[in-house]
Design an enzyme around this catalytic site. Structure first.
Site, mmCIF file in Angstrom:
data_model
loop_
_atom_site.group_PDB
_atom_site.id
_atom_site.type_symbol
_atom_site.label_atom_id
_atom_site.label_comp_id
_atom_site.label_asym_id
_atom_site.label_seq_id
_atom_site.Cartn_x
_atom_site.Cartn_y
_atom_site.Cartn_z
ATOM 1 N N CYS A 83 25.441 65.098 17.367
ATOM 2 C CA CYS A 83 25.535 64.545 16.011
ATOM 3 C C CYS A 83 24.564 63.373 15.816
ATOM 4 O O CYS A 83 23.368 63.587 15.754
ATOM 5 C CB CYS A 83 26.984 64.192 15.730
ATOM 6 N N HIS A 178 30.482 68.215 17.187
ATOM 7 C CA HIS A 178 31.180 67.602 18.332
ATOM 8 C C HIS A 178 32.048 68.646 19.018
ATOM 9 O O HIS A 178 32.736 69.405 18.343
ATOM 10 C CB HIS A 178 32.132 66.495 17.849
ATOM 11 N N GLU A 180 33.481 67.209 21.994
ATOM 12 C CA GLU A 180 34.143 66.272 22.919
ATOM 13 C C GLU A 180 35.453 65.721 22.350
ATOM 14 O O GLU A 180 36.120 64.934 23.007
ATOM 15 C CB GLU A 180 33.186 65.127 23.288
HETATM 16 N N1 GLN Z 1 26.041 61.248 9.803
HETATM 17 C C1 GLN Z 1 26.081 60.316 10.865
HETATM 18 C C2 GLN Z 1 24.762 59.598 10.962
HETATM 19 O O1 GLN Z 1 23.738 60.209 10.797
HETATM 20 C C3 GLN Z 1 26.363 60.999 12.182
HETATM 21 C C4 GLN Z 1 27.803 61.435 12.217
HETATM 22 C C5 GLN Z 1 28.329 61.740 13.571
HETATM 23 O O2 GLN Z 1 27.738 61.375 14.580
HETATM 24 N N2 GLN Z 1 29.472 62.358 13.579
HETATM 25 O O3 GLN Z 1 24.768 58.420 11.212
#
Ligand code: GLN
Length: 205
Positions: A83, A178, A180
């Site tokens: 992410c 995710h 985890e």
């Molecule tokens: N949208 C978030 C960002 O770019 C990331 C979200 C996440 O890590 N779950 O900062």
């Protein structure tokens, strides 16, 4: 987990859900270390960059003097970003209003929050290509980045609604989502296997 016995894995622990990655490493009995300072990277065999808030993490990376050490580490050692971790690994962030400077360790472009805002978070069962074949995993998309461009050397290991959501390029692995949050360690094991395989590849003259 004998196969992974000799691997020492770092978890970037500046912000975000690093404790959940630590928990998963713990389930597999993997030797681990929090990475907050450049010296924390010494002698690690692999690094995980967690989800969280990309802007905050990028600011802390610079404040803690980690930018160059992380780039140097990621040029040769296995790194897995989930992410926000994926956003930081990207070559380019589209519509980059926050002015985040990514580490550019992977030849992908991403759009932050490309699957919608926090309220549109969702879970999906994905088919992913991991070492042992195709597996189904539960994936949580939480303000997830959308991959908008893939470099020619980037492998797609899972697709959701026509976009790559799990990608690999040499020693780098990145997921939009995710896994985890729960105790399913299949993707972590995939990363660790890739890390060991890379060490073998790197030793071949
Ligand atoms: N949208 C978030 C960002 O770019 C990331 C979200 C996440 O890590 N779950 O900062």
């Amino acid at each position: 987990m004998e196969r992974f016995d000799h691997l020492h894995v770092g978890v970037l622990a500046l912000q975000g859900d690093y404790e959940l990655h630590e928990h998963q490493l713990g389930l597999l009995g993997i030797k681990q270390r929090r990475v907050r300072l450049p010296s924390d990277l010494n002698d690690l065999g692999a690094l995980i960059m967690p989800g969280g808030e990309t802007t905050t993490m990028a600011i802390l990376i610079d404040r803690f003097g980690l930018r160059k050490p992380l780039i140097d580490f990621g040029r040769s050692q296995p790194v897995y970003g989930t992410c926000a971790g994926m956003v930081l690994l990207a070559r380019h962030i589209e519509d980059n209003q926050a002015g985040v400077n990514p580490l550019q360790l992977m030849d992908i472009d991403v759009l932050r929050n490309g699957y919608g805002r926090q309220v549109y978070s969702f879970e999906e069962t994905l088919r992913v290509q991991i070492a042992s074949g195709i597996e189904e995993i539960r994936a949580a998309f939480i303000r997830a980045p959308k991959v908008t461009r893939l470099g020619s050397a980037v492998e797609t290991l899972s697709v959701y609604q026509g976009s790559a959501v799990l990608v690999a390029e040499k020693n780098i692995l990145a997921a939009s989502f995710h896994t985890e949050l729960e105790d399913d360690t299949s993707l972590l094991r995939c990363f660790l296997s890739r890390s060991l395989d890379r060490q073998v590849v790197d030793k071949v003259p």
